[in-house]
Design an enzyme around this catalytic site. Structure first.
Site, PDB file in Angstrom:
ATOM      1  N   ARG A   1       3.364   7.674  -1.101  1.00  0.00           N
ATOM      2  CA  ARG A   1       4.613   9.080  -1.820  1.00  0.00           C
ATOM      3  C   ARG A   1       4.490   8.475  -2.735  1.00  0.00           C
ATOM      4  NH1 ARG A   1       7.679  11.207   2.624  1.00  0.00           N
ATOM      5  NH2 ARG A   1       6.098   9.790   4.153  1.00  0.00           N
TER       6      ARG A   1
ATOM      7  N   GLU B   1       0.697  -0.908   0.234  1.00  0.00           N
ATOM      8  CA  GLU B   1       0.106  -0.090   0.075  1.00  0.00           C
ATOM      9  C   GLU B   1       0.878   1.400   0.066  1.00  0.00           C
ATOM     10  OE1 GLU B   1      -2.117  -0.762   3.365  1.00  0.00           O
ATOM     11  OE2 GLU B   1      -0.224  -0.102   4.989  1.00  0.00           O
TER      12      GLU B   1
ATOM     13  N   CYS C   1       5.720  34.914   7.754  1.00  0.00           N
ATOM     14  CA  CYS C   1       6.618  35.369   9.044  1.00  0.00           C
ATOM     15  C   CYS C   1       7.311  34.551  10.043  1.00  0.00           C
ATOM     16  CB  CYS C   1       6.515  36.626   9.952  1.00  0.00           C
ATOM     17  SG  CYS C   1       4.756  37.718   8.443  1.00  0.00           S
TER      18      CYS C   1
HETATM   19  C1  PLP Z   1       1.245   6.292   5.358  1.00  0.00           C
HETATM   20  C2  PLP Z   1       0.446   4.987   5.257  1.00  0.00           C
HETATM   21  C3  PLP Z   1       1.296   4.062   4.016  1.00  0.00           C
HETATM   22  C4  PLP Z   1       1.513   4.788   3.048  1.00  0.00           C
HETATM   23  O1  PLP Z   1       3.067   5.054   3.279  1.00  0.00           O
HETATM   24  P1  PLP Z   1       3.706   5.785   2.360  1.00  0.00           P
HETATM   25  O2  PLP Z   1       5.997   5.945   2.757  1.00  0.00           O
HETATM   26  O3  PLP Z   1       2.782   7.088   1.812  1.00  0.00           O
HETATM   27  O4  PLP Z   1       4.021   4.881   1.085  1.00  0.00           O
HETATM   28  C5  PLP Z   1       1.041   2.735   4.097  1.00  0.00           C
HETATM   29  N1  PLP Z   1       0.230   2.130   5.555  1.00  0.00           N
HETATM   30  C6  PLP Z   1       0.407   2.950   6.063  1.00  0.00           C
HETATM   31  C7  PLP Z   1      -0.859   1.952   7.656  1.00  0.00           C
HETATM   32  C8  PLP Z   1       0.813   3.841   6.746  1.00  0.00           C
HETATM   33  O5  PLP Z   1       0.390   4.700   8.039  1.00  0.00           O
END
Ligand code: PLP
Length: 407
Positions: free
Chosen positions: A275, A272, A350
């Site tokens: 980024r 999953e 600022c």
């Molecule tokens: C944030 C998160 C992701 C994704 O992480 P990335 O660094 O954006 O790939 C996947 N699984 C869980 C549970 C997350 O909290």
């Protein structure tokens, strides 16, 4: 510095001054990249997108037919994603899920529930007590595993194997696994384990992490006489902001996951990423308002700032950028122009923390020139403190719409 793609350069040039700052999302580039990622993964691996990286409905829709589902981290995200991409499988993880959020997730028909504590399992068991055993809710136990090797120790966003509010301590997992395995919760069906242990790892490190998670999960299931059918090994694929042209090695990662899948027939692996899917499709375009020398350092102050693009302040990096020169200067007064080889690019806030990039090689940079920051498609606009100082919001533009026939 970063190279602008042709569609982004064309759009940045076409934007009127009143449309700046602007976020541009190149949906065509996003779809190409996501399709490449999907193709690099074996069939046994499901690809979910972690919506928290960037939940713009257009982004979700662009990914919808390429990914297998979406990971959501709150009731708000659940409702939002369910509306933006109806009928797509959702996995729901997050510490501190409320009874209302769990109820909403059940009503929605969430595909997988990532259970992160004993309390959560109690709530879920109570909410599903009267469910027909023929339609159980699928559950993964989220575990905060300590995996071997140095991979995690160096990761800035490591969350596995150290004290965190995420998931279960491995020492608690057996107790909950025993409850799920003995049939006392007919409304729940236990499929396996979820572990998202770090962000910012390379492919070799993440393969090692995945192998450790699968081995640990297999042993857990075996101890409880249950067949392990699913392991979600999380996201965390690295985006290197210091090398904007480089990419996480999806092919090597896919081959590594393929080896794990081969060694575990019948096991469905799921990843999953957030980024590493969307960072590259986003661009934040603005213009230089002023150029000034302060105690030896030259500053280019741009319209906007970290209240729109908080990523560099949060991660402590220089956001890669490109300069688009604008030759016209409509004012009678002298045009501010950089005299040094390098400038520090800041926004209008600022606070000295409003730093977008230091050491930007931009000799001769002038007020009115445009600056375009790349890699702003993930954890950028949606993590920023928009209301601080009450500047106007950016405008949003989506390039390269969806092919005909898609939603
Ligand atoms: C944030 C998160 C992701 C994704 O992480 P990335 O660094 O954006 O790939 C996947 N699984 C869980 C549970 C997350 O909290």
């Amino acid at each position: 510095m970063i190279a602008l793609t042709e569609p982004v350069l064309a759009k940045v040039t076409a934007l009127s001054g009143t449309e700046l700052p602007a976020y541009l999302y190149d949906l065509g580039a996003l779809r190409d990249h996501a399709a490449f990622v999907r193709a690099a993964l074996p069939d046994a691996v499901e690809l979910y997108y972690a919506a928290k990286a960037n939940p713009e409905p257009e982004i979700l829709a662009a990914l919808s037919d390429i990914v297998d589902g979406f990971e959501v981290s709150s009731g708000g995200e659940l409702a939002h994603v369910a509306k933006a991409v109806p009928q797509r499988p959702l996995a729901f993880g997050a510490p501190g899920k409320t009874l209302d959020e769990l109820t909403a997730a059940l009503e929605h028909g969430v595909h997988r529930m990532h259970v992160e504590s004993a309390t959560e399992l109690r709530m879920l068991a109570a909410l599903t007590a009267n469910r027909p055993a023929s339609a159980p809710i699928g559950v993964l136990l989220r575990v905060n595993l300590a995996v071997d090797g140095g991979a995690l120790a160096d990761s800035a966003l490591a969350m596995g194997g150290r004290p965190t509010p995420f998931g279960l301590d491995p020492a608690q997992a057996d107790a909950l696994a025993a409850e799920l395995a003995d049939g006392r919760y007919p409304g729940l069906r236990w499929h396996g384990v979820h572990a998202h242990l770090a962000s910012g790892l390379d492919a070799a490190e993440l393969v090692e992490v995945a192998a450790s998670i699968v081995n640990w999960s297999t042993a857990l299931a075996a101890r409880h006489g249950v067949e392990l059918t699913e392991v979600n090994v999380g996201g965390g694929m690295n985006v290197d902001y210091t090398a904007p042209e480089s990419r996480f090695d999806w092919r090597a990662y896919g081959r590594g996951l393929g080896r794990i899948a081969e060694a575990n027939p019948g096991l469905r692996l799921r990843i999953e990423p957030g980024r590493a899917l969307t960072a590259y499709c986003g661009w934040y375009a603005t213009e230089v308002l002023d150029v000034k020398l302060s105690h030896g350092t030259e500053f280019a102050v741009v319209r906007g700032g970290t209240h729109h693009l908080r990523t560099p302040a949060t991660k402590g990096h220089d956001q890669p950028c490109a300069i688009v020169p604008v030759d016209s200067w409509p004012h009678p007064w002298q045009r501010p122009t950089a005299g040094q080889q390098e400038v520090t690019v800041t926004g209008q806030l600022c606070t000295p923390k409003d730093l977008l990039a230091q050491h930007v090689a931009a000799p001769g940079l002038r007020a009115g020139d445009r600056v375009v920051f790349g890699l702003t498609g993930a954890y950028a606009w949606n993590i920023s403190h928009h209301d601080f100082l009450m500047h106007p919001s950016p405008t949003f533009h989506f390039l390269g719409g969806l092919p005909a026939g898609t939603v």
